[in-house]
Design a protein around this motif. Sequence first.
Motif, PDB file in Angstrom:
ATOM      1  N   ASP A  94       0.800  -1.220   0.000  1.00 44.56           N
ATOM      2  CA  ASP A  94       0.000   0.000   0.000  1.00 44.56           C
ATOM      3  C   ASP A  94       0.835   1.274   0.000  1.00 44.56           C
ATOM      4  O   ASP A  94       0.313   2.368   0.205  1.00 44.56           O
ATOM      5  N   GLY A  95       2.148   1.160  -0.218  1.00 47.24           N
ATOM      6  CA  GLY A  95       2.960   2.367  -0.214  1.00 47.24           C
ATOM      7  C   GLY A  95       4.443   2.074  -0.224  1.00 47.24           C
ATOM      8  O   GLY A  95       4.887   1.011  -0.658  1.00 47.24           O
ATOM      9  N   VAL A  96       5.212   3.030   0.297  1.00 51.06           N
ATOM     10  CA  VAL A  96       6.670   2.945   0.280  1.00 51.06           C
ATOM     11  C   VAL A  96       7.202   3.457   1.614  1.00 51.06           C
ATOM     12  O   VAL A  96       6.714   4.473   2.137  1.00 51.06           O
ATOM     13  N   ASP A  97       8.199   2.768   2.161  1.00 56.59           N
ATOM     14  CA  ASP A  97       8.955   3.291   3.297  1.00 56.59           C
ATOM     15  C   ASP A  97      10.214   3.953   2.749  1.00 56.59           C
ATOM     16  O   ASP A  97      10.932   3.383   1.935  1.00 56.59           O
ATOM     17  N   GLY A  98      10.502   5.138   3.220  1.00 54.09           N
ATOM     18  CA  GLY A  98      11.690   5.847   2.756  1.00 54.09           C
ATOM     19  C   GLY A  98      11.356   7.314   2.526  1.00 54.09           C
ATOM     20  O   GLY A  98      10.205   7.712   2.672  1.00 54.09           O
ATOM     21  N   LEU A  99      12.338   8.041   2.271  1.00 59.88           N
ATOM     22  CA  LEU A  99      13.704   7.738   1.946  1.00 59.88           C
ATOM     23  C   LEU A  99      14.484   7.360   3.222  1.00 59.88           C
ATOM     24  O   LEU A  99      14.443   8.082   4.213  1.00 59.88           O
ATOM     25  N   ILE A 100      15.201   6.228   3.159  1.00 61.89           N
ATOM     26  CA  ILE A 100      15.995   5.762   4.282  1.00 61.89           C
ATOM     27  C   ILE A 100      17.409   6.288   4.075  1.00 61.89           C
ATOM     28  O   ILE A 100      18.087   5.950   3.099  1.00 61.89           O
ATOM     29  N   TYR A 101      17.857   7.132   4.991  1.00 65.45           N
ATOM     30  CA  TYR A 101      19.041   7.943   4.741  1.00 65.45           C
ATOM     31  C   TYR A 101      20.325   7.152   4.556  1.00 65.45           C
ATOM     32  O   TYR A 101      21.126   7.464   3.668  1.00 65.45           O
ATOM     33  N   ALA A 102      20.586   6.153   5.396  1.00 65.48           N
ATOM     34  CA  ALA A 102      21.885   5.472   5.340  1.00 65.48           C
ATOM     35  C   ALA A 102      22.129   4.799   3.996  1.00 65.48           C
ATOM     36  O   ALA A 102      23.171   5.042   3.359  1.00 65.48           O
ATOM     37  N   PRO A 103      21.219   3.951   3.501  1.00 71.13           N
ATOM     38  CA  PRO A 103      21.465   3.371   2.180  1.00 71.13           C
ATOM     39  C   PRO A 103      21.420   4.401   1.060  1.00 71.13           C
ATOM     40  O   PRO A 103      22.100   4.251   0.043  1.00 71.13           O
ATOM     41  N   PHE A 104      20.641   5.463   1.231  1.00 68.21           N
ATOM     42  CA  PHE A 104      20.644   6.542   0.242  1.00 68.21           C
ATOM     43  C   PHE A 104      22.028   7.157   0.148  1.00 68.21           C
ATOM     44  O   PHE A 104      22.590   7.298  -0.954  1.00 68.21           O
ATOM     45  N   ALA A 105      22.605   7.534   1.286  1.00 67.68           N
ATOM     46  CA  ALA A 105      23.911   8.191   1.287  1.00 67.68           C
ATOM     47  C   ALA A 105      24.993   7.254   0.762  1.00 67.68           C
ATOM     48  O   ALA A 105      25.874   7.664  -0.006  1.00 67.68           O
ATOM     49  N   GLU A 106      24.934   5.994   1.159  1.00 66.63           N
ATOM     50  CA  GLU A 106      25.945   5.031   0.722  1.00 66.63           C
ATOM     51  C   GLU A 106      25.901   4.846  -0.791  1.00 66.63           C
ATOM     52  O   GLU A 106      26.939   4.861  -1.461  1.00 66.63           O
ATOM     53  N   TYR A 107      24.703   4.686  -1.334  1.00 67.43           N
ATOM     54  CA  TYR A 107      24.601   4.461  -2.773  1.00 67.43           C
ATOM     55  C   TYR A 107      24.945   5.724  -3.563  1.00 67.43           C
ATOM     56  O   TYR A 107      25.621   5.659  -4.599  1.00 67.43           O
ATOM     57  N   ALA A 108      24.502   6.881  -3.098  1.00 72.15           N
ATOM     58  CA  ALA A 108      24.802   8.129  -3.797  1.00 72.15           C
ATOM     59  C   ALA A 108      26.313   8.360  -3.865  1.00 72.15           C
ATOM     60  O   ALA A 108      26.852   8.772  -4.897  1.00 72.15           O
ATOM     61  N   ALA A 109      27.014   8.083  -2.761  1.00 72.22           N
ATOM     62  CA  ALA A 109      28.466   8.255  -2.736  1.00 72.22           C
ATOM     63  C   ALA A 109      29.151   7.275  -3.685  1.00 72.22           C
ATOM     64  O   ALA A 109      30.086   7.634  -4.420  1.00 72.22           O
ATOM     65  N   GLN A 110      28.676   6.049  -3.689  1.00 74.35           N
ATOM     66  CA  GLN A 110      29.258   5.020  -4.557  1.00 74.35           C
ATOM     67  C   GLN A 110      28.968   5.301  -6.033  1.00 74.35           C
ATOM     68  O   GLN A 110      29.853   5.184  -6.885  1.00 74.35           O
ATOM     69  N   ARG A 111      27.770   5.713  -6.313  1.00 76.70           N
ATOM     70  CA  ARG A 111      27.320   5.865  -7.705  1.00 76.70           C
ATOM     71  C   ARG A 111      27.932   7.084  -8.388  1.00 76.70           C
ATOM     72  O   ARG A 111      28.299   7.037  -9.565  1.00 76.70           O
ATOM     73  N   TRP A 112      28.065   8.203  -7.658  1.00 78.59           N
ATOM     74  CA  TRP A 112      28.531   9.442  -8.273  1.00 78.59           C
ATOM     75  C   TRP A 112      29.802  10.002  -7.652  1.00 78.59           C
ATOM     76  O   TRP A 112      30.222  11.100  -8.010  1.00 78.59           O
ATOM     77  N   ASP A 113      30.392   9.284  -6.722  1.00 81.32           N
ATOM     78  CA  ASP A 113      31.618   9.733  -6.071  1.00 81.32           C
ATOM     79  C   ASP A 113      31.442  11.121  -5.445  1.00 81.32           C
ATOM     80  O   ASP A 113      32.269  12.024  -5.609  1.00 81.32           O
ATOM     81  N   ILE A 114      30.315  11.281  -4.770  1.00 79.32           N
ATOM     82  CA  ILE A 114      30.084  12.514  -4.020  1.00 79.32           C
ATOM     83  C   ILE A 114      30.139  12.197  -2.531  1.00 79.32           C
ATOM     84  O   ILE A 114      30.113  11.033  -2.120  1.00 79.32           O
ATOM     85  N   GLU A 115      30.259  13.225  -1.734  1.00 80.18           N
ATOM     86  CA  GLU A 115      30.203  13.063  -0.287  1.00 80.18           C
ATOM     87  C   GLU A 115      28.757  13.211   0.163  1.00 80.18           C
ATOM     88  O   GLU A 115      28.139  14.239  -0.083  1.00 80.18           O
ATOM     89  N   ALA A 116      28.243  12.188   0.772  1.00 83.93           N
ATOM     90  CA  ALA A 116      26.876  12.216   1.284  1.00 83.93           C
ATOM     91  C   ALA A 116      26.932  11.760   2.736  1.00 83.93           C
ATOM     92  O   ALA A 116      27.281  10.614   3.018  1.00 83.93           O
ATOM     93  N   GLU A 117      26.602  12.666   3.638  1.00 87.33           N
ATOM     94  CA  GLU A 117      26.715  12.378   5.071  1.00 87.33           C
ATOM     95  C   GLU A 117      25.355  12.522   5.745  1.00 87.33           C
ATOM     96  O   GLU A 117      24.696  13.552   5.628  1.00 87.33           O
ATOM     97  N   VAL A 118      24.965  11.468   6.452  1.00 86.24           N
ATOM     98  CA  VAL A 118      23.698  11.467   7.182  1.00 86.24           C
ATOM     99  C   VAL A 118      23.877  12.198   8.504  1.00 86.24           C
ATOM    100  O   VAL A 118      24.849  11.970   9.228  1.00 86.24           O
TER     101      VAL A 118
END
Length: 209
Positions: A94-118
């Motif tokens: 019936d919906g979506v949980d998120g945005l979940i910050y830790a996996p968001f930051a980890e994937y964003a950093a890995q995918r685009w080589d940016i600094e993402a800090e929760v």
Amino acid sequence: MRNISVRHDVPYYSQWESADLVPDLLSGRTKAEDDPSWRTSGADTAEEYAFWSWRVCGMACLRMALEHWDLKPPNLLTLAREFLDAGAYVRREDGVDGLIYAPFAEYAAQRWDIEAEVHGTLAIEEIPGHLEDGRLVMLSVHPSIREPDGTPPGRGGHLVLAVGCTPDHLLIHNPSGLPGVSQRFAEVPWQALPRFFAQRGVTLGLSGR
């Protein structure tokens, strides 16, 4: 509050493809599946677009940051699928949980080589320093921040991107803001921000800077 004035020239993205339709979408006069530009989101169907468009404020914020750094962001639904696979969203019947910050930051950093800090706790007083240092800040706020003179029923639940500040105001790009009023470089008085801000968020920056 520190006496800092900074404004990053960040492009704007709404969480809906037709940013001018936001008032009608919020009021229910127009359904998201009737957005004439839904195909540019990367959705396979209008129904898929309608489901996700209410839930991708974080993806819109990320798109703004990536575009600002010339990192060629994917469209909204492509991003949503990537972060769903990365665990930053959890799909329920019936919906979506998120945005979940830790996996968001980890994937964003890995995918685009940016600094993402929760930041599980982020004081308002810290925000100008992050902006002065060249970072952008995703903030968890109540969605009614689009009209900051009001009194929200709570804090959090929606993500906006802090792109600048003055001694008197925070400047935000709001993915569900009102056109000509609170979408681009919207001014939120510092004294009003605590009513909306859940004191958590994610800072985004370029690695090596």
